[in-house]
Design an enzyme around this catalytic site. Structure first.
Site, PDB file in Angstrom:
ATOM      1  N   HIS A 148       1.490  -0.939   0.167  1.00 24.42           N
ATOM      2  CA  HIS A 148      -0.081  -0.172  -0.017  1.00 24.42           C
ATOM      3  C   HIS A 148       0.601   1.201  -0.271  1.00 24.42           C
ATOM      4  O   HIS A 148       0.595   2.443   0.095  1.00 24.42           O
ATOM      5  CB  HIS A 148      -1.026  -0.069   1.398  1.00 24.42           C
ATOM      6  CG  HIS A 148      -0.491   0.507   2.421  1.00 24.42           C
ATOM      7  ND1 HIS A 148      -0.133  -0.633   3.766  1.00 24.42           N
ATOM      8  CD2 HIS A 148       0.122   1.428   3.067  1.00 24.42           C
ATOM      9  CE1 HIS A 148       0.684   0.429   4.406  1.00 24.42           C
ATOM     10  NE2 HIS A 148       0.592   1.096   4.251  1.00 24.42           N
ATOM     11  N   ASP A 177       0.078  -7.674   1.780  1.00 24.93           N
ATOM     12  CA  ASP A 177       0.990  -6.237   1.495  1.00 24.93           C
ATOM     13  C   ASP A 177       1.427  -5.801   1.829  1.00 24.93           C
ATOM     14  O   ASP A 177       2.472  -5.351   2.721  1.00 24.93           O
ATOM     15  CB  ASP A 177       0.473  -5.443   2.569  1.00 24.93           C
ATOM     16  CG  ASP A 177       0.068  -3.875   2.930  1.00 24.93           C
ATOM     17  OD1 ASP A 177       0.183  -3.765   1.430  1.00 24.93           O
ATOM     18  OD2 ASP A 177       0.154  -3.612   4.043  1.00 24.93           O
ATOM     19  N   SER A 255       4.714   3.084   7.463  1.00 27.13           N
ATOM     20  CA  SER A 255       4.737   1.983   6.905  1.00 27.13           C
ATOM     21  C   SER A 255       5.642   0.446   6.225  1.00 27.13           C
ATOM     22  O   SER A 255       6.445   1.870   5.716  1.00 27.13           O
ATOM     23  CB  SER A 255       3.044   1.705   5.975  1.00 27.13           C
ATOM     24  OG  SER A 255       2.099   2.420   7.340  1.00 27.13           O
TER      25      SER A 255
END
Length: 310
Positions: A148, A177, A255
């Site tokens: 993402h 992911d 992230s």
């Protein structure tokens, strides 16, 4: 020839009697008029000044063992004051404290800048610039991050060693992911060793390395393993399962960053954190972050690297 005068003897006896009587009265007055506090003070002063060899022997044991009746038996030496768990925990890098460990692993943590839009040269034409984190897992420049973070990227730039270097997208998987990038320049890059996420235990100490907000590069946060095998519902109603839960602080920009054990090994890739949409309604959430286990990530990465290097 000297003669003895009985009158002088009588005088001496009278003086002696008077002196004894006066001295007794004075002594009696002194005893009956001592202050109790003063008596208590006298009672405590002596033990305070008395040495206590038994306490000294307990706190500071002799380094030389006392011989026993059996000469072949050797007493077990007393442990030293130095910590014994830290050097063992950080043995992978042969360091003895957390700061030294961070210094070893930090060069392999990177910041990723993603430019999305039709034109990557002029950000004034509606292009979107987002940032995330990543970790170098191969000396040829392969970087692992979140899908993402890099999806729909027109241009990828990676901050490594103080330089901003171009990178390319190699492969990715939206369901797990995870995404694999590669730095364009050929160089022997610093890498982070893989750890075994299956060996993690609840309460085990871990740290996260990432770049919150894209500006606070290579920030270190610490915490513990709060849960294993967690399943988290996503916004698209899908379920992301098998995740590692940690209370290490995770913010926007973390992230794709590394979750590391206290041996300096990569045990997870940070993927998400829970946020409350309505804190005032009593649903505020803090310290609930998740990472993709390294065992799952490594299986994909090994396959992607092999496919990119036939």
């Amino acid at each position: 020839m000297r003669t003895f005068d009985s009158r002088g003897l009588v005088s001496l006896l009278i003086v002696a009697l008077l002196s004894g009587l006066i001295g007794g009265v004075v002594a009696l007055w002194a005893v009956t008029n001592w202050s109790p506090a003063y008596v208590a003070l006298l009672g405590t002063a002596t033990p305070t000044r008395t040495p206590r060899p038994t306490l000294t022997a307990t706190v500071l044991p002799s380094p030389t063992p006392t011989p026993t009746s059996t000469p072949t038996e050797t007493p077990t030496p007393m442990p030293t004051a130095s910590p014994t768990t830290t050097p063992t925990a950080l043995a992978a890098y042969n360091v003895t404290n957390l700061a030294d460990l961070v210094e070893k692993v930090n060069p392999s943590a990177v910041t990723i800048f993603v430019i999305r839009g039709k034109s990557s040269k002029d950000t004034r034409k509606g292009n979107e610039i987002v940032s995330g984190s990543g970790v170098v897992i191969d000396p040829r420049g392969y970087i692992l991050s979140n899908y993402h973070v890099v999806e729909q990227a027109e241009t990828l730039l990676v901050t490594y060693g103080g330089e901003r270097l171009p990178a390319i997208y190699v492969n990715g998987d939206a369901k797990t992911d995870l995404a694999l990038l590669k730095l364009v320049r050929r160089k022997d890059y610093n890498t982070m060793p893989w750890g075994d996420s299956d060996a993690l235990r609840l309460g085990e100490s871990v740290m996260a390395i990432g770049s919150p907000l894209g500006a606070l590069t290579n920030s270190i946060t610490t915490g513990v393993i709060s849960g294993l095998g967690r399943a988290v519902p996503m916004e698209d109603n899908s379920l992301s399962g098998g995740l590692i839960q940690t209370d290490a602080a995770i913010n926007r920009g973390n992230s794709g960053g590394a979750l590391i054990n206290m041996r300096g090994e990569l045990v997870g890739i940070v993927t998400l954190t829970l946020r409350s949409s309505d804190p005032e309604a009593g649903r505020d959430v803090q310290g609930v972050g998740f990472a993709i286990p390294s065992v799952k990530a490594k299986a994909l990465v090994d396959r992607w690297i092999a496919e990119n290097n036939p």
